[in-house]
Scaffold this motif. Structure first.
Motif, PDB file in Angstrom:
ATOM      1  N   LYS A 260       7.493   8.105  -8.430  1.00  0.00           N
ATOM      2  CA  LYS A 260       8.320   6.893  -8.509  1.00  0.00           C
ATOM      3  C   LYS A 260       9.805   7.246  -8.487  1.00  0.00           C
ATOM      4  O   LYS A 260      10.628   6.461  -8.033  1.00  0.00           O
ATOM      5  N   GLU A 261      10.163   8.432  -8.977  1.00  0.00           N
ATOM      6  CA  GLU A 261      11.562   8.848  -9.000  1.00  0.00           C
ATOM      7  C   GLU A 261      12.103   9.117  -7.593  1.00  0.00           C
ATOM      8  O   GLU A 261      13.290   8.965  -7.341  1.00  0.00           O
ATOM      9  N   GLU A 262      11.260   9.532  -6.677  1.00  0.00           N
ATOM     10  CA  GLU A 262      11.682   9.838  -5.315  1.00  0.00           C
ATOM     11  C   GLU A 262      11.151   8.802  -4.319  1.00  0.00           C
ATOM     12  O   GLU A 262      10.947   9.102  -3.143  1.00  0.00           O
ATOM     13  N   ALA A 263      10.968   7.590  -4.791  1.00  0.00           N
ATOM     14  CA  ALA A 263      10.379   6.532  -3.952  1.00  0.00           C
ATOM     15  C   ALA A 263      11.240   6.240  -2.726  1.00  0.00           C
ATOM     16  O   ALA A 263      10.709   6.050  -1.630  1.00  0.00           O
ATOM     17  N   GLY A 264      12.558   6.219  -2.888  1.00  0.00           N
ATOM     18  CA  GLY A 264      13.437   5.926  -1.757  1.00  0.00           C
ATOM     19  C   GLY A 264      13.293   6.942  -0.643  1.00  0.00           C
ATOM     20  O   GLY A 264      13.191   6.585   0.535  1.00  0.00           O
ATOM     21  N   LYS A 265      13.261   8.216  -1.007  1.00  0.00           N
ATOM     22  CA  LYS A 265      13.109   9.279  -0.009  1.00  0.00           C
ATOM     23  C   LYS A 265      11.750   9.169   0.677  1.00  0.00           C
ATOM     24  O   LYS A 265      11.649   9.243   1.904  1.00  0.00           O
ATOM     25  N   ASP A 266      10.706   8.969  -0.114  1.00  0.00           N
ATOM     26  CA  ASP A 266       9.356   8.888   0.449  1.00  0.00           C
ATOM     27  C   ASP A 266       9.193   7.673   1.359  1.00  0.00           C
ATOM     28  O   ASP A 266       8.562   7.754   2.416  1.00  0.00           O
ATOM     29  N   LEU A 267       9.754   6.541   0.972  1.00  0.00           N
ATOM     30  CA  LEU A 267       9.679   5.349   1.822  1.00  0.00           C
ATOM     31  C   LEU A 267      10.487   5.545   3.098  1.00  0.00           C
ATOM     32  O   LEU A 267      10.124   5.038   4.157  1.00  0.00           O
ATOM     33  N   GLY A 268      11.576   6.312   3.022  1.00  0.00           N
ATOM     34  CA  GLY A 268      12.346   6.640   4.226  1.00  0.00           C
ATOM     35  C   GLY A 268      11.530   7.461   5.203  1.00  0.00           C
ATOM     36  O   GLY A 268      11.559   7.226   6.413  1.00  0.00           O
TER      37      GLY A 268
ATOM     38  N   LEU B 196       0.832  -1.201   0.000  1.00  0.00           N
ATOM     39  CA  LEU B 196       0.000   0.000   0.000  1.00  0.00           C
ATOM     40  C   LEU B 196       0.869   1.254   0.000  1.00  0.00           C
ATOM     41  O   LEU B 196       0.592   2.213  -0.719  1.00  0.00           O
ATOM     42  N   ASN B 197       1.941   1.250   0.782  1.00  0.00           N
ATOM     43  CA  ASN B 197       2.850   2.392   0.810  1.00  0.00           C
ATOM     44  C   ASN B 197       3.416   2.677  -0.573  1.00  0.00           C
ATOM     45  O   ASN B 197       3.506   3.833  -0.994  1.00  0.00           O
ATOM     46  N   VAL B 198       3.803   1.639  -1.298  1.00  0.00           N
ATOM     47  CA  VAL B 198       4.350   1.820  -2.644  1.00  0.00           C
ATOM     48  C   VAL B 198       3.277   2.380  -3.583  1.00  0.00           C
ATOM     49  O   VAL B 198       3.561   3.221  -4.426  1.00  0.00           O
ATOM     50  N   ASP B 199       2.026   1.942  -3.418  1.00  0.00           N
ATOM     51  CA  ASP B 199       0.940   2.432  -4.274  1.00  0.00           C
ATOM     52  C   ASP B 199       0.637   3.912  -4.073  1.00  0.00           C
ATOM     53  O   ASP B 199       0.188   4.576  -4.995  1.00  0.00           O
ATOM     54  N   VAL B 200       0.854   4.426  -2.879  1.00  0.00           N
ATOM     55  CA  VAL B 200       0.469   5.818  -2.604  1.00  0.00           C
ATOM     56  C   VAL B 200       1.625   6.798  -2.736  1.00  0.00           C
ATOM     57  O   VAL B 200       1.458   7.982  -2.442  1.00  0.00           O
ATOM     58  N   LEU B 201       2.775   6.344  -3.188  1.00  0.00           N
ATOM     59  CA  LEU B 201       3.905   7.254  -3.356  1.00  0.00           C
ATOM     60  C   LEU B 201       3.584   8.289  -4.429  1.00  0.00           C
ATOM     61  O   LEU B 201       3.083   7.947  -5.498  1.00  0.00           O
ATOM     62  N   PRO B 202       3.879   9.561  -4.150  1.00  0.00           N
ATOM     63  CA  PRO B 202       3.565  10.604  -5.132  1.00  0.00           C
ATOM     64  C   PRO B 202       4.446  10.542  -6.369  1.00  0.00           C
ATOM     65  O   PRO B 202       4.012  10.916  -7.454  1.00  0.00           O
TER      66      PRO B 202
END
Length: 145
Positions: free
Chosen positions: A85-93, A77-83
């Motif tokens: 994809k290019e900044e996925a690492g920062k957002d998941l952090g 779910l967290n991966v689905d709601v990321l604004p």
């Protein structure tokens, strides 16, 4: 052998991946979270009811399995709601930092209960209630924009 196990992990994670509202498998995510909630609540209840080593084994088995199911769905779910994809690492952090808040509050709440009541007895039903409240909040999510 390792390749087969990795493929199995990927298929299991994909089967739990949350779907958009209206998608035929959207209810599957909520069902997985409901199962996880039941397992975690039953695991927490085991040492509360049994008051023995077997109760702790039951806790480890049931709550561990439930948390594994919950974590798989939560991460998908967290991966689905990321604004982005290019900044996925920062957002998941940032999401990971937010997830640690519960780990900070858990010992504070539990120690407050123990100090107020003089034992751990009430910590178990409070934890079960909090798990169910968490499920209710997740169930209120209608979909991803």
């Amino acid at each position: 052998m390792r390749g087969r196990a990795g493929g199995l992990d990927a298929r299991c994670a994909a089967s739990l991946r949350p779907r958009r509202a209206g998608h035929p498998q959207a209810g599957r995510t909520l069902g997985s979270i409901a199962l996880a909630t039941l397992l975690i609540a039953a695991g927490i209840a085991a040492p509360w009811i049994l008051k023995s080593v077997m109760g702790m084994y039951g806790f480890a088995l049931l709550a561990g399995l439930g948390y594994g199911i919950y974590s798989s769905v939560d991460q998908a779910l967290n991966v689905d709601v990321l604004p982005s994809k290019e900044e996925a690492g920062k957002d998941l952090g940032i999401l990971n930092i937010a997830n640690t808040i519960g780990q900070i509050l858990g010992p504070i709440v539990t120690s407050s209960i123990v100090v107020a009541t003089g034992s751990y007895f009430m910590a178990f039903p409070v934890a079960i209630v909090l798990v169910v409240v968490g499920f209710v909040f997740i169930a209120l999510i209608k979909g991803v924009k």
